[in-house]
Motif scaffolding. Structure first.
Motif, PDB file in Angstrom:
ATOM      1  N   ARG A  19       0.866  -1.189   0.000  1.00  0.00           N
ATOM      2  CA  ARG A  19       0.000   0.000   0.000  1.00  0.00           C
ATOM      3  C   ARG A  19       0.895   1.230   0.000  1.00  0.00           C
ATOM      4  O   ARG A  19       1.683   1.446   0.920  1.00  0.00           O
ATOM      5  N   MET A  20       0.748   2.008  -1.063  1.00  0.00           N
ATOM      6  CA  MET A  20       1.734   3.064  -1.299  1.00  0.00           C
ATOM      7  C   MET A  20       1.522   4.312  -0.448  1.00  0.00           C
ATOM      8  O   MET A  20       2.483   4.934  -0.012  1.00  0.00           O
TER       9      MET A  20
ATOM     10  N   ASN B  45       2.783   1.374 -10.901  1.00  0.00           N
ATOM     11  CA  ASN B  45       3.724   0.979  -9.854  1.00  0.00           C
ATOM     12  C   ASN B  45       4.943   0.277 -10.443  1.00  0.00           C
ATOM     13  O   ASN B  45       6.078   0.583 -10.071  1.00  0.00           O
TER      14      ASN B  45
ATOM     15  N   THR C 200       0.868   7.027  -7.368  1.00  0.00           N
ATOM     16  CA  THR C 200      -0.167   6.579  -6.440  1.00  0.00           C
ATOM     17  C   THR C 200      -1.472   7.342  -6.615  1.00  0.00           C
ATOM     18  O   THR C 200      -2.548   6.746  -6.570  1.00  0.00           O
TER      19      THR C 200
ATOM     20  N   ALA D  83      -5.444   1.800  -7.476  1.00  0.00           N
ATOM     21  CA  ALA D  83      -4.112   1.205  -7.301  1.00  0.00           C
ATOM     22  C   ALA D  83      -3.424   1.152  -8.661  1.00  0.00           C
ATOM     23  O   ALA D  83      -4.067   0.878  -9.676  1.00  0.00           O
TER      24      ALA D  83
END
Ligand code: ASP
Length: 432
Positions: free
Chosen positions: A171-172, A294, A324, A369
């Protein structure tokens, strides 16, 4: 750019084109000769998929240490927190404006051309039947009931109790917040101790960048494999049914990429749009073949620093945050889908409702995400909010893999454009 780097870029681009060509060819061949379907599946699962995955995983592997080290060192080096506040506000402003513009563009184009009006009824039924099951899978879990539950969910998504658990889930946002806090805390330490820590963080992020360099050596072959895996299995028959919609969405992506971003970097940062595009080719190819902001992040940061001259302190802040929360292509796509599905189902959306769509798409793009298909669950939530049946997502799911590749490119190019603009603002301010 050195001759060696130019050669490397060309090899990656070559992998992309050859992979697409080979995949489309294999797809057509297996369509014509059903006995080839089995061997093709074996080739995909046994060779193309694992090679693509090795590349992807090497990129994913470095994200946590890279984001933490570069962001924390960047913040510590900025020195005073008011500067961080200024850069933060500028970055968020750029993110918000570009994302809102993107949704509005998607809505305007879909509203003007109306690809969903008069959509063939038989195709609609066939698509709903084929992909209705997939749509149900994406259905978001029932929302939290009480206000307390909602507040807790929001808190958990940014400020968890346990940073390691959050990081283990990739989880960024919590990672970014923790790195910001860590870097800010370092600024309060005596010079010598802070220097020791930032030196260590620099070495850590340099080592991660070196791992990305190893991965990039694999890139030409890996990109070939990633694209082959998608195209060899893709249901191209669907594209004919959805051709108008797909062409319009890709047209919007191209407008963003070839007109909007070059205009932005030229007018706000004085950088030639053509140069910007040329220097960011590795990012474009990586985003297109991985469909993941990501997975592209390490390449985005490297290109921002080495090709676009963004200082590490700024690239280390803008790029991870952008990967993000700044999803221009996703926001554009979401607006386009809401309108398309509304048109197919004959649901009129008034202008105030469309304004609400803009707002909801901006918010849901923030929450998306940066992984393949990351936007679909939240998009269904947006549809439900404005009275468009969320199951209608089934209409576009079959063609979505291709659109996802395109929107991921727009997402990461938006991050780079923002990084270049923030760098230019800061440089101008320092010079003044
Ligand atoms: N694949 C997109 C990204 O990683 C997210 C999405 O729109 O599904 O940026």
């Amino acid at each position: 750019m050195s001759a060696h780097e130019r050669r490397a870029h060309r090899a990656i681009l070559g992998g992309l084109f050859l992979g697409a060509l080979a995949g489309v060819g294999a797809n057509a061949l297996a369509g014509a000769l059903p006995q080839l379907k089995g061997p093709l599946e074996t080739l995909i699962d046994g060779a193309a998929y694992p090679v693509g995955q090795v590349f992807l995983r090497m990129l994913f592997l470095v994200i946590v240490p890279l984001v933490f080290a570069s962001l924390a060192a960047g913040v510590a080096r900025l020195g005073d927190l008011s500067r961080l506040g200024r850069i933060g506000a500028l970055t968020m402003g750029l993110f918000f404006l570009t994302t809102a513009f993107s949704v509005a563009l998607g809505l305007a184009v879909m509203g003007f051309f109306q690809p969903g009006v008069g959509f063939d009824e038989a195709s609609r039924r066939a698509l709903m039947e084929s992909f209705g099951g997939d749509a149900a899978r994406f259905q978001p879990a029932a929302g939290p009931g009480s206000l307390r539950a909602l507040v807790t969910a929001v808190l958990d998504s940014v400020l968890p109790r346990n940073i390691l658990a959050a990081v283990a889930d990739m989880r960024m946002l919590p990672l970014i917040l923790f790195a910001l806090l860590f870097g800010s805390a370092l600024t309060a330490l005596p010079e010598e101790r802070r220097g020791r820590m930032t030196g260590w963080l620099d070495s850590l992020s340099d080592a991660m960048v070196a791992i990305v360099g190893f991965a990039m050596r694999l890139a030409p072959v890996a990109v070939f494999c990633l694209i082959f895996t998608v195209t060899a299995r893709f249901g191209f028959g669907l594209l004919a049914k959805l051709a108008f919609y797909v062409v319009l969405v890709f047209g919007c992506y191209l407008l963003q990429l070839l007109v909007f971003y070059p205009f932005l970097v030229k007018s706000l940062a004085g950088l030639s749009g053509r140069l910007f595009m040329r220097r960011t080719v590795p990012v474009i190819v990586t985003a297109f073949s991985t469909s993941s902001s990501n997975a592209t992040l390490p390449t985005t940061m490297r290109v921002a620093e080495t090709e676009l001259g963004v200082r590490p302190a700024i690239a280390g802040f803008v790029c991870p945050l952008g990967a993000t929360i700044n999803m221009n292509g996703t926001a554009l796509f979401e607006g386009a889908v809401v309108l398309f599905v509304a048109q197919v189902f004959g649901i009129p959306l008034s202008l105030p409702q469309q304004a609400l769509v803009v707002l909801l798409c901006v918010l849901s793009a923030v929450g998306t995400a940066g992984i393949p298909g990351g936007s679909i669950p939240l998009l269904m939530g947006v549809m439900a909010q404005v009275g468009v049946p969320p199951d209608g997502i089934a209409l576009i799911l079959g063609a979505d893999r291709l659109l996802d590749m395109g929107r991921t490119v727009i997402n990461v190019e938006g991050d780079l454009a923002a990084a270049v603009c923030v760098e230019a603002f800061e440089a101008r301010r320092e010079a003044a």
